[in-house]
Structure formats: structure tokens, C-alpha cells
Design an enzyme around this catalytic site. Structure first.
Site, PDB file in Angstrom:
ATOM      1  N   ASP A  23     -16.960 -22.310   3.464  1.00 47.19           N
ATOM      2  CA  ASP A  23     -16.565 -23.949   3.596  1.00 47.19           C
ATOM      3  C   ASP A  23     -16.065 -24.003   4.948  1.00 47.19           C
ATOM      4  OD1 ASP A  23     -17.046 -24.451   0.985  1.00 47.19           O
ATOM      5  OD2 ASP A  23     -15.057 -24.423   0.379  1.00 47.19           O
ATOM      6  N   ASP A 135      -7.081 -37.918  -0.455  1.00 42.91           N
ATOM      7  CA  ASP A 135      -7.309 -36.811  -1.544  1.00 42.91           C
ATOM      8  C   ASP A 135      -8.742 -36.930  -1.942  1.00 42.91           C
ATOM      9  OD1 ASP A 135      -7.079 -39.144  -3.108  1.00 42.91           O
ATOM     10  OD2 ASP A 135      -5.209 -38.669  -4.153  1.00 42.91           O
ATOM     11  N   ASN A 136      -9.599 -37.371  -1.228  1.00 41.73           N
ATOM     12  CA  ASN A 136     -11.131 -37.266  -1.469  1.00 41.73           C
ATOM     13  C   ASN A 136     -11.534 -36.356  -0.687  1.00 41.73           C
ATOM     14  OD1 ASN A 136     -11.035 -39.309  -3.229  1.00 41.73           O
ATOM     15  ND2 ASN A 136     -11.166 -40.811  -1.703  1.00 41.73           N
ATOM     16  N   ASP A 305     -13.596 -26.216  -9.486  1.00 44.67           N
ATOM     17  CA  ASP A 305     -13.783 -25.116  -9.552  1.00 44.67           C
ATOM     18  C   ASP A 305     -12.543 -24.119 -10.051  1.00 44.67           C
ATOM     19  OD1 ASP A 305     -16.223 -25.727  -8.286  1.00 44.67           O
ATOM     20  OD2 ASP A 305     -15.414 -24.842  -6.268  1.00 44.67           O
TER      21      ASP A 305
END
Length: 350
Positions: A23, A135-136, A305
């Protein structure tokens, strides 16, 4: 009640297979999202128009590198929740012979996950741009090496298949449906034929839409189906369920045809800050999540996850299903307070 009768799991009891990605995460602005046509909260595969996005992200914003990939995240979180013994979690996926691949190997080892990567040099290790706003999180995955996983080159090898046979709980994110359907089916059929537990995640709206044929080939083997509210809604629409009610969609997904009749399917849909829905053959329940002050949320990347990882840790320890949901909520609550899918040294989940 002491530790809810935790059964100590054996090494390699939990098996995961998926796309190992690094990531590349950064807080961005709306202009950046608009420039590349990204929704604030989405998961997509990179197209040609996104090639420059990765370079611009690194140049323009303060980026952090974290080991990622949905399935790999979940297996790591499950292992973290379990703590001892090490290597309860096994992970298969494909990487390149490069620096990013080395980082993923090192991170898996640090997390005490028994990772067996198929390494090839045609493609570099896959990456995922995590574009954070508030918070996206908008995720753009460049699979590269991850897309090169081959059943005959890795899964079928005797020493690898032995690890599959050792497992009792299996988990594969829907993302892997774009890579190797035959690998998924081989594992799913093994689980079904041996009355073991096979879990699958809807993973993204595009999986439910554009890979629904692959998805529905695997569905008859799915004992636990995971997803979030957006994915559930898309799944319901694509399946012609004719309802937008997430509970109804969960009920209908629960009742889809299933090969192993010894286990009734369980469907678990998370809904962000709203309660998690769990459908079983005879009942449907909602479990409230742990409340959190919005200012304590660092980023929501990896929350789904982490939920699955917590849930899997419960299954691996043969806990009751409501306890599995609680473990999922706990893990997700920890992860959203931190950048990426990272965690403190030890959990304090009761």
C-alpha cells in the site's frame, strides 16, 4: 467467563490466498480524486489513466508504505489476535523479485504469518494507492505480479498443497476472483469435500458486477460470506434480489444453493459505523460496533480486512459466532485509529 473456552489453534490451521500488495498511502485532496475520476470511498483496479496517479501521489503528498492486500491483511490480523502459536496463518500469493517483494516478505515474517509466495520476474510486486480524504479511502490497485499467480506453478506443488490440507479454516477475498478462479475452486472444493470452513469476501462493487460469473461459480462452496453495505447492495442488484434492504439481501444470500449441506451458510455484512448484520439459516441479527469519536479515526483503510481477521481468529479458536463478530469489531476499532492496516504489539481483546 474466562476467554470463552478458547481452543488453541494449531500451526497452518488458517489458510489465505490472494493479492499481496504494497500500500502506498497518502492523505489527498478532492482535486486529486477528481483529476483521476475517483470516488472518495471505492476499490478499483488501475487502468491506463491511473498510471501517472502513482507517481503524482509519491511526488505531491506525504506517502507511507504499508504491507497490504486484502486477504494478507486479514490473515495477519487473525494471527495478531491469536498471538500464540506463531504461523497459525498461512498465506499464498504472487510477488516480483524486487525491493517491494522483499518488504512484503519481511512484514509477513514480522507478523508471524507463514507466507509462501510464488516469485516471478516478469512483473514487479503489486501496489495499491490508498487515497485518503477524511474518513474515506479510495483504493486503486495495480496488481502487476499479484495477477501472475498460477495454480500449476504454485498451489499444485506437493509441499504447498500439504499446507492447504493442514488447514481447517479458509479465507479468500473476492479480489482474487480476477486472478485465478481455478485456484480458488480447488481450495473451495477441498474445504467442502472435507467439511471444513470456507470464507469469501465480496470485496468490491466491481467484483459483484463484472466478475459475478466467477463469484457465483464459487458461491456454492461458501460457508461464510463477508461484505460491506455497498458491496451487499451491488450484489443484491446484480442477483436480481429486488430489494435494497441489507438484511433482506443477507437473508437471500444465505439461502443461495450450497454443496456441503452439513454446514449452513453464514452471511456477515458490515456497515461502517452502523451495526453489523449476521444472517444464519434460522435468524438474522444486528451487532452494534464499538463507538468511536470521529477525531480518533486516523484512516479507515483496512477496517474491513481487520474485521474479517478478528472474525477468522474466533473461528480458528472455535468460538461462538457472536464472539467472532465481537472479535471483528475489536480488531477494526484498533485499525481505524492507526495509519494503514497496522496494529500495536498485542491485542487486549476479552
Amino acid at each position: 467467563m474466562q476467554d470463552h473456552h478458547r481452543k488453541v489453534p494449531t500451526p497452518n490451521l488458517l489458510f489465505g490466498m490472494g493479492n499481496p500488495l504494497l500500500d502506498i498511502s497518502a492523505v489527498v485532496d478532492k482535486d486529486f480524486l477528481d483529476k483521476y475520476g475517483l470516488k472518495p470511498n471505492d476499490q478499483i483496479l488501475a487502468e491506463d489513466k491511473h498510471k501517472a496517479l502513482f507517481e503524482e501521489l509519491v511526488k505531491k503528498f506525504k506517502v507511507e508504505y504499508h504491507a497490504g492486500g486484502a486477504t494478507q491483511n486479514s490473515i495477519k490480523i487473525a494471527q495478531w489476535m491469536i498471538q500464540e502459536p506463531h504461523k497459525v496463518g498461512t498465506f499464498f500469493g504472487c510477488i516480483g523479485n524486487d525491493k517491494f517483494g522483499e518488504i512484503l516478505k519481511q512484514k509477513a515474517e514480522e507478523a508471524h504469518v507463514d507466507a509462501h509466495y510464488y516469485e516471478q520476474d516478469k512483473e514487479p510486486t503489486g501496489t495499491c494507492a490508498a487515497c485518503i480524504t477524511g474518513d474515506n479511502r479510495s483504493l486503486v490497485a495495480n496488481l502487476a505480479a499479484a495477477n501472475c499467480y498460477k495454480k500449476d506453478k504454485h498451489l499444485d506443488l506437493e509441499e504447498n498443497w500439504k499446507l492447504v490440507e493442514k488447514a481447517k479454516v479458509y479465507y479468500i477475498a473476492g479480489f482474487f476472483l480476477t486472478v485465478s478462479l481455478e485456484s480458488i475452486l480447488k481450495v473451495a472444493k477441498h474445504a467442502s469435500e472435507n467439511n471444513k470452513l470456507f470464507g469469501l469476501n465480496l470485496s468490491a462493487p466491481f467484483i459483484c458486477q463484472f466478475f459475478k460469473d466467477n463469484l457465483m461459480q464459487v458461491m456454492p462452496y461458501v460457508d461464510v460470506l463477508f461484505g460491506n453495505e455497498t458491496e451487499a447492495a451491488t450484489f443484491g442488484k446484480e442477483q436480481g434480489f429486488e430489494t435494497k434492504d441489507i438484511k433482506e439481501i443477507a437473508k437471500k444470500a444465505q439461502a443461495l444453493p450450497k454443496v456441503n449441506k452439513k454446514r449452513q451458510r453464514i452471511v456477515v455484512f458490515t456497515q461502517g459505523k452502523d451495526g453489523t448484520i449476521m444472517a444464519q439459516s434460522d435468524k438474522i441479527e444486528t451487532f452494534p460496533v464499538i463507538e468511536i469519536d470521529p477525531k480518533d479515526i486516523v484512516d479507515t483503510n483496512g477496517a474491513g480486512d481487520a474485521f474479517v481477521g478478528g472474525f477468522l481468529s474466533g473461528l480458528a479458536q472455535e468460538q461462538q459466532l457472536d464472539q467472532c463478530v465481537k472479535a471483528g469489531h475489536y480488531a477494526a476499532n484498533v485499525i481505524i485509529r492507526r495509519a494503514g492496516c497496522t496494529f500495536p504489539e498485542k491485542p487486549d481483546f476479552k
